[in-house]
Design a protein around this motif. Structure first.
Motif, mmCIF file in Angstrom:
data_model
loop_
_atom_site.group_PDB
_atom_site.id
_atom_site.type_symbol
_atom_site.label_atom_id
_atom_site.label_comp_id
_atom_site.label_asym_id
_atom_site.label_seq_id
_atom_site.Cartn_x
_atom_site.Cartn_y
_atom_site.Cartn_z
ATOM 1 N N ALA A 195 78.926 74.865 69.124
ATOM 2 C CA ALA A 195 79.062 74.650 67.740
ATOM 3 C C ALA A 195 80.732 74.214 67.520
ATOM 4 O O ALA A 195 81.408 74.815 68.434
ATOM 5 C CB ALA A 195 78.795 75.955 67.006
ATOM 6 N N THR A 196 80.769 73.409 66.699
ATOM 7 C CA THR A 196 82.154 73.156 66.237
ATOM 8 C C THR A 196 82.703 73.412 64.772
ATOM 9 O O THR A 196 82.000 72.774 63.850
ATOM 10 C CB THR A 196 82.416 71.810 66.603
ATOM 11 N N LEU A 197 83.707 74.114 64.457
ATOM 12 C CA LEU A 197 84.412 74.014 63.300
ATOM 13 C C LEU A 197 85.674 73.438 63.034
ATOM 14 O O LEU A 197 86.642 73.780 63.805
ATOM 15 C CB LEU A 197 84.457 75.564 62.953
ATOM 16 N N LEU A 198 85.766 72.433 62.162
ATOM 17 C CA LEU A 198 86.877 71.804 62.048
ATOM 18 C C LEU A 198 87.578 72.230 60.672
ATOM 19 O O LEU A 198 86.956 71.951 59.572
ATOM 20 C CB LEU A 198 86.526 70.099 62.024
ATOM 21 N N VAL A 199 88.830 72.830 60.739
ATOM 22 C CA VAL A 199 89.565 73.141 59.577
ATOM 23 C C VAL A 199 90.384 72.159 59.250
ATOM 24 O O VAL A 199 91.062 71.627 59.835
ATOM 25 C CB VAL A 199 90.172 74.659 59.680
ATOM 26 N N THR A 200 90.559 71.616 58.066
ATOM 27 C CA THR A 200 91.068 70.330 57.406
ATOM 28 C C THR A 200 91.318 70.184 56.052
ATOM 29 O O THR A 200 90.633 70.995 55.284
ATOM 30 C CB THR A 200 90.445 69.161 58.116
ATOM 31 N N HIS A 201 92.409 69.737 55.530
ATOM 32 C CA HIS A 201 92.754 69.270 54.306
ATOM 33 C C HIS A 201 92.543 67.893 53.952
ATOM 34 O O HIS A 201 92.390 67.429 52.855
ATOM 35 C CB HIS A 201 93.975 69.650 53.826
ATOM 36 N N ASP A 202 92.187 67.206 55.023
ATOM 37 C CA ASP A 202 91.952 65.600 55.107
ATOM 38 C C ASP A 202 90.634 65.425 54.820
ATOM 39 O O ASP A 202 89.776 65.482 55.919
ATOM 40 C CB ASP A 202 92.779 64.968 56.208
ATOM 41 N N PRO A 203 90.026 64.658 53.632
ATOM 42 C CA PRO A 203 88.507 64.347 53.558
ATOM 43 C C PRO A 203 88.401 63.372 54.385
ATOM 44 O O PRO A 203 87.202 63.456 54.835
ATOM 45 C CB PRO A 203 88.836 63.748 51.906
ATOM 46 N N LEU A 204 89.163 62.246 54.900
ATOM 47 C CA LEU A 204 88.882 61.276 55.870
ATOM 48 C C LEU A 204 88.404 61.790 57.254
ATOM 49 O O LEU A 204 87.371 61.522 57.855
ATOM 50 C CB LEU A 204 89.705 60.322 56.034
ATOM 51 N N ASP A 205 89.173 63.051 57.639
ATOM 52 C CA ASP A 205 89.029 63.464 58.956
ATOM 53 C C ASP A 205 87.608 64.329 58.844
ATOM 54 O O ASP A 205 86.558 64.223 59.829
ATOM 55 C CB ASP A 205 89.826 64.615 59.281
ATOM 56 N N ALA A 206 87.323 64.846 57.545
ATOM 57 C CA ALA A 206 86.218 65.455 57.313
ATOM 58 C C ALA A 206 84.733 64.767 57.465
ATOM 59 O O ALA A 206 83.869 64.913 58.110
ATOM 60 C CB ALA A 206 86.140 66.380 56.179
ATOM 61 N N LEU A 207 85.114 63.495 56.724
ATOM 62 C CA LEU A 207 83.933 62.627 56.478
ATOM 63 C C LEU A 207 83.568 61.892 57.971
ATOM 64 O O LEU A 207 82.254 61.539 57.942
ATOM 65 C CB LEU A 207 84.292 61.746 55.380
ATOM 66 N N VAL A 208 84.412 61.636 58.616
ATOM 67 C CA VAL A 208 84.390 61.004 59.681
ATOM 68 C C VAL A 208 83.589 61.831 60.891
ATOM 69 O O VAL A 208 82.803 61.283 61.731
ATOM 70 C CB VAL A 208 85.597 60.169 60.207
#
Length: 358
Positions: A195-208
């Motif tokens: 499982a991977t959890l990506l914590v980010t504020h960048d919508p592009l990182d999240a969407l990609v």
């Protein structure tokens, strides 16, 4: 989610109380799934990550990973960080400056009981996968930002974690390096079976990078779903700004949506009751005078700000509603758009989306 509970690798309800702040976050992640946790500053993203990593005990709730309880306050269960099957990539990578890339990656497997030669062989294999075999003997100061990020990812994955935590993993990179590294990261995450959890504020990182987005504000989930669902139907102002839409809430009667006592919009959808209305800034046309013709929605507005936005200009408008409009530099020059100027805004009903707010 339609997945059965047994398919979940991470099954957690993270409740953490710190002073006046309370995080209350249900969170599940399936094997091979990448979930992005987004939210404004102070929403609770870092608190959630620290709780999952074992750096912050839960106040209530539970944390089950790979079928084992790791934190359950009611049952007095708490497993320390070093015994949890997790890998972490921090925002600034936190590589050991005195160790080579190879020994940085070998550090985790050594801590998990592998012998020195086995750990170094596993590290070498991971550096090869990351395209860094030629940099194995280099120390962090001799690596570029993108190379350091890949070493940090290799170090996290070398312990074969059930849960991989990524804390703003691309934030320290410049724009050019970020593009290439994002593509490489996407490839490596697709091959990760945990499982991977990506914590980010960048919508592009999240969407990609992510299969699913969980958006929190003030410690609570405000929206969850895949990228298409989130971008099509934002439910808070923060989410609307994240995906680049104007968003309003009002009461619909057919195609007419009343946003305030003296202002409403005509939409392309028919509803009755509480709804959200959304449209992109590119749908907003600006005119020096009240336009004639097809637009069903027109209103007077005052320019509050003008900013560069990609190849266009983002115009912030005040009036009966606050709205963002995107115009080309040529159109802005022709209209002579400056703060304080009065204009007319227009949006075609067909350019709007209305959907239930309940």
């Amino acid at each position: 989610m339609s997945e059965p509970a047994g398919a979940r690798l991470l099954d957690a309800h993270l409740v953490v109380e710190r002073g006046d702040f309370r995080l209350d976050l249900p969170l599940t992640i399936n094997p091979g799934e990448v979930v992005a946790l987004l939210g404004p500053n102070g929403a609770g993203k870092t608190t959630a990550l620290r709780a999952l990593a074992g750096l912050l005990p839960l106040s209530a709730g539970h944390l089950t990973l790979a079928g084992r309880e790791w934190d359950h306050p009611d049952r007095r269960v708490w497993i320390p960080t070093e015994r949890r099957p997790i890998g972490v990539v921090f925002q600034d990578y936190l590589l050991f400056p005195h160790l080579t890339a190879l020994d940085n990656v070998a550090f985790g497997p050594r801590r998990h009981g592998l012998g020195r030669q086995q750990a170094r062989q596993r590290a070498a294999d991971w550096l090869t996968r990351m395209g860094l075999a030629a940099h194995a003997r280099r120390k962090p100061r001799q690596l570029s930002g993108g190379q350091a990020q890949r070493v940090a990812l290799a170090r996290a994955l070398a312990v074969e974690p059930a849960l991989l935590l990524l804390d703003e993993p691309l934030a320290a990179l410049d724009a050019g390096t970020r593009l290439d590294t994002r593509a490489q990261l996407h490839r490596h995450l697709a091959a990760h079976t945990g499982a991977t959890l990506l914590v980010t504020h960048d919508p592009l990182d999240a969407l990609v990078l992510a299969d699913r987005l969980v958006i929190i504000e003030d410690g609570h989930v405000v929206q969850e779903g895949d990228a298409a669902t989130i971008t099509a139907r934002p439910r808070t102002d923060y989410v609307a700004r994240l995906v680049g839409l104007n968003l309003y809430r009002g009461r619909a009667a057919g195609q007419r949506v009343r946003l305030s006592a003296d202002f409403g919009l005509t939409t392309g959808d028919r509803h009755d009751g509480e709804v959200f209305v959304a449209f992109p800034p590119s749908a907003v046309a600006l005119h020096p005078r009240q336009p004639d013709g097809s637009p069903r929605n027109t209103w007077p507005a005052t320019i509050a700000g003008v900013q560069r936005h990609g190849d266009n200009l983002r115009i912030q408008l005040n009036g009966p509603i606050e709205v963002a409009a995107d115009v080309t530099p040529a159109a802005a020059a022709q209209l002579r758009l400056v703060p304080g100027q009065r204009v007319w805004a227009a949006v075609k009903a067909a350019e709007t989306r209305a959907y239930p707010a309940g």
